[in-house]
Structures are given as structure tokens and as C-alpha cells.
Enzyme design. Structure first.
Site, PDB file in Angstrom:
ATOM      1  N   HIS A 128      29.320  43.629  35.453  1.00  0.00           N
ATOM      2  CA  HIS A 128      29.822  44.357  36.620  1.00  0.00           C
ATOM      3  C   HIS A 128      29.719  45.870  36.419  1.00  0.00           C
ATOM      4  O   HIS A 128      30.650  46.610  36.747  1.00  0.00           O
ATOM      5  CB  HIS A 128      31.274  43.946  36.894  1.00  0.00           C
ATOM      6  N   HIS A 165      36.791  37.034  40.390  1.00  0.00           N
ATOM      7  CA  HIS A 165      36.289  37.409  39.057  1.00  0.00           C
ATOM      8  C   HIS A 165      37.087  36.790  37.904  1.00  0.00           C
ATOM      9  O   HIS A 165      37.360  37.438  36.888  1.00  0.00           O
ATOM     10  CB  HIS A 165      36.254  38.925  38.901  1.00  0.00           C
ATOM     11  N   GLU A 223      24.927  42.381  40.802  1.00  0.00           N
ATOM     12  CA  GLU A 223      25.521  41.378  39.933  1.00  0.00           C
ATOM     13  C   GLU A 223      24.789  40.037  40.094  1.00  0.00           C
ATOM     14  O   GLU A 223      25.119  39.254  40.987  1.00  0.00           O
ATOM     15  CB  GLU A 223      26.995  41.198  40.282  1.00  0.00           C
TER      16      GLU A 223
END
Length: 336
Positions: free
Chosen positions: A173, A102, A298
Site C-alpha cells: 500500500h 485491509h 495495489e
């Protein structure tokens, strides 16, 4: 709820203010932080549907990207390395010292964005990621627009441009739960939620959750979610393939319902894949959320795309504009 001018609600470690702006209309109320462009609160007809924290400072140190826009590259990059135009770039290995996750320990979810425009039904945040930030090449200018576009529909438009060739993969997210109780009560598990994902293929992964490079059919496997499936019957943190490139307009990528709730969530997106995560590790974040008390859908590029030539490219070059759309659409149904 307030709207228009963002208001200070906390302070970043460097002393800069964390601001919050709110949108309302068409049955939705939305609270967005400058920190991470976080959806801190999303209410549908007065009912919360995402996990969030009352104290904005929790998002600085504890939150596992909860509600945030993640990047510069969402999901995982094997070994924290990729090669672009013959140059190898090293990224922080912030997941068990093995993978880049991420965007790194100081990815976009932990940066303080700027509110560029705020109205009653839409707002835009921007962030400039410096050349070399978290190891990525090129200065990247990013914008995220949240807009209430129809009854029960919140749309995110994510754009980016770069000064040098780089890789970009942005998503939101948020952790969803359609049976959240009023504030002050623990979130129940999402095991009884029912999911549908209209994908005919998924990406198998190794023990580090890195794609093997294969694109496998879901037919005959536990990954076949084309028909409504109870989430608690299986465990998921996998990418489902929606296409070999981004779509021109958002199309359905997932649908969620829950017994005892009259709300259904349909997620639409332009991205070529959607990561479905069942929240198994939420309890480890120290936020007071139990494991599997929220689920994530996502929409994104293929995980580890720069290390798999057969995957759709995640490269953005100067003069090009990265653009992806995500829409959360809530509808009322007869409670199951």
C-alpha cells in the site's frame, strides 16, 4: 545507506523493537521496517518517490497503511462477514462500522514482522497470523521478499500457507509521487500525474465502496484509462480487472508519469486486479500529508471476493501456497 543487519529504530506498544533494514543498488535505495513490512523510503537515483515518515512510531498509530503489506485480506469485505465451507466468519468492521478494511484494525500493516534474511540486494520478512486473528480461520504463515532485480526495479514476492481453509489477499500500500521535493518540504498534489491502466473492465461499487458483483467494461466510461489520463480530471478508488485468475508471471498493470519529472513508474503484477486510489482522504490520517499527495496502485484479488461466487476465488487451503508478485519498475524519460 546501511545494509545487511537490521537496526532498531523504535519500539512497539508491547516493548518489542521496530527494526529497519536497507537495500541499495541499480539506482535504488530502499528502507524497510519490520512493522508492517513497510517500505519507509524508496529513492530512485537519489530522489524520493514514496510518501514516508521519519518517525517509525507514526506507523504504529497514524499511518493509513502507508507503505505496508496489508492483509490477511486487502481492500473491503462487506459487513465484515464471509462464509467458507458452510461456516460464516465475522470480522471486525473497522471502516465506519460497516465494512472490514485491509485485514482489520490490527491487520498485517500493524503487526511486527521478523526479518528472516537480509542481504545487500534482497531481504525477507515473515509473519505468523494465529488462527482466529481478526476473525480469520487457520494459522497463516506469510513471507514477503523485497529484491532489487534490475536497474530501477524493486520486486515483492508474497507467499502464504495455512493450516485450515481461509481467504488470503495481500498487497503493498505505498503512496507514490514522482515529483516529491527534498525532505522537509510538503508533497505537491498528484493531480497532474498521468496514468494508464491496461484494463478493459472494472468493478462498479455501491456507496460503501463494495463491489456490486458486476464486471463492467471501461469503454465509454470515465474508467477507461487505457490511454494516458490526467489523474486530477477524475476521482478514483476502484478495482480494475486484469484477468480472471492470477498470471504465471508479472505483466504491466499500470504506468505513471508526471510533468516536470524524468521518471516513469510501471507496475507489473500477477494479481487479477489492481486497485487505483488517488489519495483523496490522506489528510484525515494526521500525518501532515495533504489530500491527493500520493497515489496507490495495489495489485490484489477482487475486493469482497468471498461474497461473490462469480469472482475469482481468494480461498487458500492446506497444502496450497498463495503466491503473488508485484514489481515497481522505474525508468528515466525526457521530462515532460
Amino acid at each position: 545507506m546501511r545494509d545487511r543487519a537490521p537496526v532498531p529504530v523504535g519500539t512497539m506498544p508491547d516493548g518489542s523493537p521496530i527494526l529497519e533494514a536497507r537495500l541499495a543498488g541499480e539506482g535504488l535505495e530502499v528502507a524497510v521496517l519490520s512493522l508492517g513490512a513497510v517500505i519507509r523510503r524508496l529513492d530512485v537515483h537519489g530522489r524520493p518517490v514514496v510518501l514516508g515518515r521519519d518517525d517509525p512510531h507514526d506507523y504504529v498509530e497514524k499511518t493509513p497503511q502507508c507503505g505496508a503489506v496489508v492483509g490477511r485480506f486487502a481492500n473491503r469485505i462487506a459487513g465484515g462477514r464471509f462464509t467458507l465451507d458452510g461456516v460464516t466468519h465475522a470480522l471486525p468492521r473497522n471502516e465506519a462500522g460497516r465494512t472490514h478494511l485491509h485485514g482489520g484494525a490490527q491487520g498485517f500493516s500493524r503487526r511486527n514482522w521478523s526479518f528472516a534474511e537480509v542481504g545487500p540486494r534482497s531481504l525477507t520478512l515473515t509473519y505468523r497470523s494465529a488462527d482466529g486473528e481478526e476473525g480469520y480461520p487457520g494459522s497463516l504463515t506469510v513471507a514477503c521478499t523485497y529484491a532489487i532485480v534490475a536497474p530501477g526495479a524493486l520486486r515483492l514476492t508474497l507467499t502464504a500457507s495455512t493450516t485450515e481453509p481461509t481467504i488470503v489477499n495481500l498487497t503493498n500500500h505505498s503512496y507514490f509521487n514522482l515529483t516529491l521535493p527534498p525532505e522537509g518540504h510538503p508533497a505537491p498534489p498528484i493531480d497532474d500525474h498521468v496514468i494508464e491502466i491496461p484494463a478493459e473492465a472494472y468493478l462498479p461499487v455501491d456507496e460503501a465502496q463494495i463491489p456490486t458483483g458486476a464486471v463492467a467494461p471501461v469503454a465509454g466510461t470515465r474508467f477507461d484509462l487505457r490511454r494516458a489520463t490526467r489523474i486530477g480530471d477524475r476521482a478514483f478508488d476502484h478495482a480494475f480487472v486484469l484477468g480472471r485468475q492470477s498470471a504465471a508471471e508479472p505483466r504491466p498493470v499500470g504506468r505513471v508519469t508526471a510533468p516536470g519529472s524524468d521518471l516513469a513508474l510501471t507496475v507489473l503484477a500477477t494479481a487479477p486486479a489492481v486497485q487505483f486510489y488517488d489519495g483523496t482522504h490522506l489528510a484525515k490520517a494526521g500525518l501532515g500529508f495533504a489530500a491527493r499527495s500520493g497515489l496507490c496502485l495495489e495489485p490484489e484479488a477482487f475486493p469482497d471476493a468471498p461474497n461473490h461466487p462469480g469472482f475469482p476465488s481468494a480461498v487458500v487451503r492446506p497444502g496450497e501456497t498463495y503466491r503473488e508478485i508485484i514489481e515497481y519498475r522505474f525508468t528515466k524519460e525526457t521530462a515532460r
